[in-house]
Structure formats: structure tokens, C-alpha cells
Scaffold this motif. Structure first.
Motif, short mmCIF file in Angstrom:
data_model
loop_
_atom_site.label_atom_id
_atom_site.label_comp_id
_atom_site.label_asym_id
_atom_site.label_seq_id
_atom_site.Cartn_x
_atom_site.Cartn_y
_atom_site.Cartn_z
N HIS A 87 0.83 -1.21 0.00
CA HIS A 87 0.00 0.00 0.00
C HIS A 87 0.86 1.26 0.00
O HIS A 87 2.02 1.25 0.44
CB HIS A 87 -0.95 0.00 1.20
CG HIS A 87 -0.24 -0.08 2.52
ND1 HIS A 87 0.17 1.03 3.22
CD2 HIS A 87 0.15 -1.16 3.25
CE1 HIS A 87 0.77 0.66 4.33
NE2 HIS A 87 0.77 -0.67 4.37
N LYS A 88 0.26 2.32 -0.50
CA LYS A 88 0.90 3.63 -0.51
C LYS A 88 -0.20 4.66 -0.33
O LYS A 88 -1.26 4.56 -0.96
CB LYS A 88 1.63 3.85 -1.84
CG LYS A 88 2.32 5.20 -1.96
CD LYS A 88 3.36 5.24 -3.06
CE LYS A 88 2.82 5.42 -4.42
NZ LYS A 88 3.89 5.70 -5.42
N SER A 89 0.02 5.62 0.55
CA SER A 89 -1.01 6.63 0.77
C SER A 89 -0.41 8.00 0.99
O SER A 89 0.74 8.14 1.39
CB SER A 89 -1.90 6.25 1.95
OG SER A 89 -1.15 6.20 3.15
N ASP A 90 -1.21 9.00 0.69
CA ASP A 90 -0.87 10.40 0.93
C ASP A 90 -2.09 11.00 1.63
O ASP A 90 -3.10 11.30 1.00
CB ASP A 90 -0.59 11.11 -0.39
CG ASP A 90 -0.20 12.57 -0.22
OD1 ASP A 90 -0.43 13.13 0.88
OD2 ASP A 90 0.31 13.16 -1.18
N LYS A 91 -2.00 11.11 2.95
CA LYS A 91 -3.15 11.54 3.74
C LYS A 91 -3.56 12.97 3.42
O LYS A 91 -4.75 13.30 3.47
CB LYS A 91 -2.86 11.39 5.23
CG LYS A 91 -2.76 9.93 5.64
CD LYS A 91 -2.46 9.76 7.10
CE LYS A 91 -2.31 8.28 7.40
NZ LYS A 91 -2.02 8.01 8.77
N LYS A 94 -5.48 12.74 0.32
CA LYS A 94 -6.48 11.68 0.44
C LYS A 94 -6.36 10.66 -0.70
O LYS A 94 -7.35 10.23 -1.27
CB LYS A 94 -7.89 12.26 0.51
CG LYS A 94 -8.11 13.12 1.73
CD LYS A 94 -9.52 13.62 1.81
CE LYS A 94 -9.66 14.48 3.06
NZ LYS A 94 -10.99 14.99 3.24
N ASN A 95 -5.10 10.31 -1.01
CA ASN A 95 -4.80 9.31 -2.04
C ASN A 95 -4.42 8.00 -1.38
O ASN A 95 -3.68 7.99 -0.39
CB ASN A 95 -3.62 9.75 -2.92
CG ASN A 95 -3.99 10.88 -3.85
OD1 ASN A 95 -5.16 11.09 -4.15
ND2 ASN A 95 -2.99 11.59 -4.32
N ILE A 96 -4.88 6.92 -1.96
CA ILE A 96 -4.48 5.59 -1.50
C ILE A 96 -4.39 4.66 -2.71
O ILE A 96 -5.21 4.75 -3.62
CB ILE A 96 -5.45 5.01 -0.45
CG1 ILE A 96 -4.90 3.69 0.09
CG2 ILE A 96 -6.85 4.86 -1.00
CD1 ILE A 96 -5.59 3.19 1.33
N THR A 97 -3.37 3.82 -2.68
CA THR A 97 -3.21 2.76 -3.68
C THR A 97 -2.89 1.48 -2.93
O THR A 97 -2.01 1.47 -2.07
CB THR A 97 -2.06 3.07 -4.67
OG1 THR A 97 -2.27 4.35 -5.24
CG2 THR A 97 -1.99 2.03 -5.77
N SER A 111 -7.52 5.46 -5.36
CA SER A 111 -8.53 6.52 -5.28
C SER A 111 -8.68 7.29 -6.57
O SER A 111 -9.64 8.06 -6.71
CB SER A 111 -8.20 7.47 -4.12
OG SER A 111 -6.86 7.88 -4.16
#
Length: 164
Positions: A87-91, A94-97, A111
């Protein structure tokens, strides 16, 4: 999760997965010539492998090590409870992969399509990939998504029919 959060769902297939595995430094594997491929002057010589091959017990492990290192180089983290999920996210944005892997098949949920396209482009720099676009089949499951009603339908009727 993908349905509840209205995430995009795509899939890619990695070509020749086990052939992409690399032997660790200092690891030496020998094998006999395959039947029918031995040259007339080979005698009793054996082959020293430089890469993994299908059929080797070590191939799955080496492929997974390579795939994990690719995902980490692309900024993904491995899930602490399932080693096949990254997983990879940028809070802030509000991005998530999230990537779920089964040998050479990757199910991608993100997202936005931009995140999926970025992942596919990054993966293609390391291995040859077949883009299967939107997720319709995974591990013998037929997947039908209806975004209007907010449902995902899973079916194994094709698999069941094939074994009956």
C-alpha cells in the motif's frame, strides 16, 4: 473496501514472472541439461544458472523478493499482516493505492485512475506487464461491479461448470 470507498479496480499480469527472479549474490545453482537439449559435446557437464527458472523450488521465493523490491522502490509499504498486499497513501491529498498480489497477477485499487496509471507505468520500467484494465477475473472469480448501485458481484459459476 474498494466498493465502500468507491475506488478504481484494475488488474495487471506480469509476463514470465519466475523468469524475472534473480539469484542472490553468492548463491550457486546447477542443473543437468534438459532432456533433448544436450549438445553433442556437452559430455557430463552441468549448467550453472544465472537466473531462476520455472520448476525450481527457489523460483517463487526469488520472484517474490524481486517483486517486493520493485514495489518498495515505487514507494509502497508491505502490509504487516499479509505479505501479498502492498500500500501507498498520501493523507494530505487523500490518495491511497493498494496492490494485492497472487504470483504474477496484481489487483490494483486506488482513489484515482492517475494513481493506477502511475503504478502501471512504474511497474513497466522493471518488468514486462500485460494491462488487463478493469478487474473482471481474479483467481477463478468473475467480478462484476455496478457503481450505480454500489455493488460488487463475485461468481465462480465458470469454474464450477469446468470441474463438473
Amino acid at each position: 473496501m474498494a466498493n465502500h470507498l468507491d475506488l478504481e479496480l484494475h488488474q495487471v499480469d506480469i509476463k514470465g514472472a519466475y523468469l524475472n527472479g534473480m539469484l542472490n549474490e553468492g548463491e550457486v545453482l546447477y542443473m543437468q541439461h534438459p532432456p533433448g537439449y544436450k549438445s553433442h559435446d556437452a559430455g557430463s557437464h552441468v549448467l550453472c544458472l544465472m537466473k531462476t527458472l520455472y520448476g525450481l523450488k527457489q523460483s517463487g521465493r526469488h520472484w517474490y523478493q524481486k517483486l517486493s523490491s520493485i514495489f518498495i522502490s515505487l514507494g509502497f509499504q508491505q502490509c504487516s499482516v499479509d505479505q501479498a498486499v502492498f500500500h501507498k497513501s498520501d493523507k494530505l491529498r487523500k490518495n491511497i493505492t493498494v496492490i494485492a498480489v497472487h504470483v504474477d497477477n496484481c489487483m490494483i485499487t486506488a482513489s484515482s485512475m492517475r494513481l493506477i496509471d502511475d503504478f502501471k507505468a512504474g511497474l513497466c520500467t522493471h518488468v514486462e506487464v500485460t494491462d488487463l484494465r478493469e478487474l473482471h477475473w481474479m483467481l477463478g472469480l468473475e467480478i462484476k461491479r455496478n457503481r450505480e448501485t454500489g455493488t460488487i458481484h463475485l461468481s465462480q459459476h465458470t469454474y464450477i461448470d469446468s470441474i463438473l
